[in-house]
Design an enzyme around this catalytic site. Structure first.
Site, PDB file in Angstrom:
ATOM      1  N   ARG A 217       0.819  -1.218   0.000  1.00 52.54           N
ATOM      2  CA  ARG A 217       0.000   0.000   0.000  1.00 52.54           C
ATOM      3  C   ARG A 217       0.854   1.270   0.000  1.00 52.54           C
ATOM      4  O   ARG A 217       0.311   2.375   0.009  1.00 52.54           O
ATOM      5  CB  ARG A 217      -0.958   0.012   1.202  1.00 52.54           C
ATOM      6  CG  ARG A 217      -2.160  -0.914   1.035  1.00 52.54           C
ATOM      7  CD  ARG A 217      -3.217  -0.676   2.114  1.00 52.54           C
ATOM      8  NE  ARG A 217      -2.737  -1.109   3.421  1.00 52.54           N
ATOM      9  CZ  ARG A 217      -2.885  -2.348   3.906  1.00 52.54           C
ATOM     10  NH1 ARG A 217      -3.497  -3.277   3.177  1.00 52.54           N
ATOM     11  NH2 ARG A 217      -2.438  -2.670   5.091  1.00 52.54           N
ATOM     12  N   ASP A 237      26.399  -7.350  -3.658  1.00 50.45           N
ATOM     13  CA  ASP A 237      27.465  -7.993  -2.895  1.00 50.45           C
ATOM     14  C   ASP A 237      26.949  -9.141  -2.037  1.00 50.45           C
ATOM     15  O   ASP A 237      27.727  -9.811  -1.354  1.00 50.45           O
ATOM     16  CB  ASP A 237      28.205  -6.977  -2.025  1.00 50.45           C
ATOM     17  CG  ASP A 237      27.300  -6.250  -1.041  1.00 50.45           C
ATOM     18  OD1 ASP A 237      26.075  -6.469  -1.067  1.00 50.45           O
ATOM     19  OD2 ASP A 237      27.823  -5.435  -0.254  1.00 50.45           O
ATOM     20  N   ASP A 262      29.404   0.368  -5.782  1.00 47.85           N
ATOM     21  CA  ASP A 262      29.376   1.247  -4.601  1.00 47.85           C
ATOM     22  C   ASP A 262      30.597   0.958  -3.726  1.00 47.85           C
ATOM     23  O   ASP A 262      30.508   0.956  -2.501  1.00 47.85           O
ATOM     24  CB  ASP A 262      28.075   1.090  -3.822  1.00 47.85           C
ATOM     25  CG  ASP A 262      27.815   2.257  -2.866  1.00 47.85           C
ATOM     26  OD1 ASP A 262      28.565   3.254  -2.905  1.00 47.85           O
ATOM     27  OD2 ASP A 262      26.869   2.170  -2.060  1.00 47.85           O
ATOM     28  N   LEU A 295      25.242  -0.086   7.741  1.00 47.88           N
ATOM     29  CA  LEU A 295      25.901  -0.633   6.556  1.00 47.88           C
ATOM     30  C   LEU A 295      26.354   0.515   5.651  1.00 47.88           C
ATOM     31  O   LEU A 295      25.577   1.427   5.343  1.00 47.88           O
ATOM     32  CB  LEU A 295      24.922  -1.548   5.823  1.00 47.88           C
ATOM     33  CG  LEU A 295      25.478  -2.453   4.721  1.00 47.88           C
ATOM     34  CD1 LEU A 295      26.521  -3.413   5.283  1.00 47.88           C
ATOM     35  CD2 LEU A 295      24.334  -3.236   4.088  1.00 47.88           C
TER      36      LEU A 295
END
Length: 365
Positions: A217, A237, A262, A295
């Protein structure tokens, strides 16, 4: 140079063919000339195109160190990347400007080619800043963008922006006339993201990471990117995104899927302590995080990403396209394709996807 006995990636599929080139490709198909290199049934693909990489081998594009750029060009080429966008972090203008100057003035003596710059910030959301430093965030500001682009010699090809921030839509409208604009590090809901795409954005930065989840939604940026026909990046990764989600995203986005590394300065380096945009990061088992466990980017190469997604279940043809032609199209770069007249930026891979040879502008590295 003539390569024979190869499966050559032409368009979106492999064909059994030979290929002839000097600085540019001169012939693909039946080449009536003896082989300088026998591919032994392996693959010839375009050089990989990484449009989102911050660094590797202890170097980072945001450092503004001209002496750090050649080791990066060499690292990328050694891992199959022949063109890249030097990607900067969310930093103050007085730090980004010398980084722009260093990239502008860089003249490589071999290795991969810098095809431009990706400004990942500083026009990002506080709530979804991820590993970007909060004190360096800046409201979308076209004048600041133009100053940085001028400092780079007009090399900015991609800029990431949070489209819900004050002034973002006028920013996108103006800046999209100069370079590709990507939505990322954003809290935008579906309607806000659609407004960003309608204003001129055409890309989404590291899909799923740094944005609201894709809910039934509340489809958010991901649903908007699909409806808008935008290109999207994935960090493959195996840490940032589950393999099942990578498979599903390929089914959703098809040829709009872009693989990126990245990669941070820790790529190609051992586990240990590093720095990212003025913040300490720790790398353990190849996983890079801030000290609070957030992260950060990755420690993989683009060739790792290709091998990973094939291992996760994507067809090899899709993986190659997503690492070559798709990112080149997203950033409006004239690379990533094998056809007569194009630059001879080529990789030779064996049947197990081991890198056997790299050519940049026809020169074997």
């Amino acid at each position: 140079m003539v390569i024979q006995n190869a499966k050559v990636f032409v368009g979106k599929s492999f064909v059994d063919a030979g290929i002839q080139f000097d600085r540019a490709i001169t012939a693909v198909g039946k080449v009536d000339a003896p082989a300088d290199l026998d591919a032994a049934g392996g693959y010839v693909i375009p050089g990989l195109v990484d449009i989102h990489t911050h660094g590797a081998v202890g170097e980072d594009f945001s450092d503004g160190k001209s002496e750090g750029l050649q080791p990066l060009a060499d690292y990328y080429a050694a891992h199959g990347v022949t063109s890249y966008l030097a990607t900067t972090m969310t930093l103050k203008e007085e730090v980004l400007t010398p980084a722009m100057h260093a990239i502008r003035d860089f003249r490589p003596s071999g290795g991969a080619k810098c095809a431009g710059i990706h400004l990942e910030g500083p026009f990002l959301s506080y709530a979804k800043r991820g590993a970007q430093a909060a004190e360096n965030l800046h409201k979308p500001d076209a004048a600041l963008f133009h100053r940085l682009n001028e400092a780079s010699g007009g090399q900015v090809k991609l800029v990431t922006v949070a489209c819900e921030e004050e002034g973002a839509l006028p920013f996108i409208q103006e800046v999209s006339r100069t370079c590709a604009v990507s939505l990322g590090h954003t809290t935008a809901d579906y309607d806000t993201a659609m407004a960003g795409f309608q204003a001129g954005a055409s890309h989404a930065t590291h899909l799923y990471n740094g944005m609201p989840s894709f809910l039934h939604r509340a489809p958010g940026v991901i649903g908007a990117a699909f409806d808008a026909g935008a290109s999207v990046e994935l960090i493959c990764d195996g840490l940032h995104i589950h393999p099942a989600v990578i498979r599903a995203t390929y089914q959703l986005f098809g040829e709009k899927l872009n693989l990126i590394s990245d990669s941070l300065r820790c790529a190609g380096m051992p586990d240990g302590d590093y720095e990212l945009g003025g913040q300490p990061i720790v790398v353990k088992g190849g996983k890079a995080t801030l000290l609070d466990g957030t992260l950060a980017g990755s420690s993989i190469s683009m060739l790792d990403a290709v091998r990973n997604v094939v291992r996760f279940g994507l067809p090899l043809e899709a993986a190659v396209y997503a690492a070559t032609s798709a990112p080149a199209l997203a950033a409006k770069l004239d690379v990533g394709v094998i056809e007569a007249g194009r630059a001879a930026d080529l990789l030779v891979l064996d049947k197990d996807l081991n890198l056997k040879a790299v050519f940049v502008d026809g020169r074997r590295l």
